[in-house]
Design an enzyme around this catalytic site. Structure first.
Site, PDB file in Angstrom:
ATOM      1  N   TYR A  19      29.923  23.558  52.695  1.00 42.29           N
ATOM      2  CA  TYR A  19      31.277  23.254  51.885  1.00 42.29           C
ATOM      3  C   TYR A  19      31.539  25.263  50.841  1.00 42.29           C
ATOM      4  O   TYR A  19      31.936  26.165  51.152  1.00 42.29           O
ATOM      5  CB  TYR A  19      32.074  22.700  51.513  1.00 42.29           C
ATOM      6  CG  TYR A  19      32.865  22.734  50.572  1.00 42.29           C
ATOM      7  CD1 TYR A  19      34.071  22.942  51.343  1.00 42.29           C
ATOM      8  CD2 TYR A  19      33.723  22.785  49.367  1.00 42.29           C
ATOM      9  CE1 TYR A  19      35.864  22.184  50.809  1.00 42.29           C
ATOM     10  CE2 TYR A  19      34.944  23.972  48.896  1.00 42.29           C
ATOM     11  CZ  TYR A  19      35.627  23.292  49.909  1.00 42.29           C
ATOM     12  OH  TYR A  19      37.051  23.075  49.516  1.00 42.29           O
ATOM     13  N   SER A  76      38.618  28.371  47.228  1.00 44.32           N
ATOM     14  CA  SER A  76      38.150  26.869  46.597  1.00 44.32           C
ATOM     15  C   SER A  76      37.430  27.631  45.608  1.00 44.32           C
ATOM     16  O   SER A  76      37.353  28.480  44.623  1.00 44.32           O
ATOM     17  CB  SER A  76      37.249  26.289  47.702  1.00 44.32           C
ATOM     18  OG  SER A  76      36.570  25.606  46.866  1.00 44.32           O
TER      19      SER A  76
END
Length: 257
Positions: free
Chosen positions: A162, A149
């Site tokens: 996350y 990501s």
């Protein structure tokens, strides 16, 4: 690879295991790899999207396998990999795609939410890679592709687990790449930038953040899911045999600024 030709990108005869491969970006990975000749095995927590993706894979001339399972369950990795072997006899490509994100203010973040995200985004990825490696080392070949990501590189002040998990995915990609290189197994990652999906719709539509993000991208546009398909095929194919330990940002240049 000693010679480069048109078949260098072919996945004919390969079997790819894709977590969450029936929905979202995972669906695009399943389509892309089956287009280039791989049979696809999908594991997901629900059967959402199974019928549609089965049809697409079949239309691409390939076989599809499915398993309904929560990949965070104890012992799940062993069961999943064994299911692939039972159906196809071998496993050549693992795409660790499944992930989740929970947002909250720093002081309000709950322990249960931390555990939930870390278990799915990091622990499940570690165990599946570990189990796949047992098969791939015997074959003396394989590809493991982890989905990172922008938060593999940046802070996310509302998405602590996350961000932590995606930084860790980058680290694990490197560690596995180093450990498995002697067995002709390449371990790499894809780090999608800001991609137009249902999950990012609220962000796209946000009157402040939407334009801010767009302005931050040198290409001036959010990406579309199809733009991840070429890089995925490259990392899964023989064409990338001398590439390992890399997290490839597919972000329109977002990280440059």
């Amino acid at each position: 690879m000693t010679n480069f030709d048109k078949d260098s990108f072919s996945l004919k005869g390969k079997v790819a295991l894709i977590t969450g491969g029936a929905e979202g970006l995972g669906r695009n990975y399943s389509i892309a790899l089956s287009m280039y000749g791989a049979d696809i095995f999908i594991v997901s927590r629900t059967q959402n999207g199974w019928d549609e993706i089965r049809q697409i894979i079949t239309d691409n001339g390939q076989q599809a396998g499915f398993l309904k399972m929560d990949i965070t369950e104890v012992g799940a990795a062993e069961k999943i990999v064994q299911s692939v072997i039972d159906q196809f006899g071998h496993l050549d490509i693992l795409v660790n795609n499944t992930g989740m994100q929970i947002r909250n203010d720093v002081l309000a973040f709950e322990d249960a939410d931390w555990q939930k995200v870390i278990n799915l985004n990091l622990n499940a990825l570690y165990y599946l890679s570990h189990e796949a490696a047992k098969v791939m080392t015997k074959q003396k070949s394989g590809k493991i592709i982890n989905i990172g990501s922008m938060q593999s590189y940046r802070a996310g002040k509302f998405i602590f687990p996350y961000t932590a998990s995606k930084h860790a995915v980058l680290g694990l990609t490197k560690a596995y790449a180093d450990a498995l290189a002697p067995y002709n197994i390449q371990v790499n990652g894809l780090a999608p930038g800001y991609i137009k999906t249902n999950m990012t719709k609220a962000l796209q539509d946000d009157p402040v953040r939407g334009p801010e993000i767009k302005e931050h991208i040198p290409s001036g546009e959010w990406g579309v899911p199809e733009e991840l398909m070429g890089p995925m095929v490259f990392l899964a194919s023989q064409a990338s045999d001398y590439v390992t330990g890399v997290m490839l940002p597919v972000d329109g240049g977002y990280l440059l600024r």
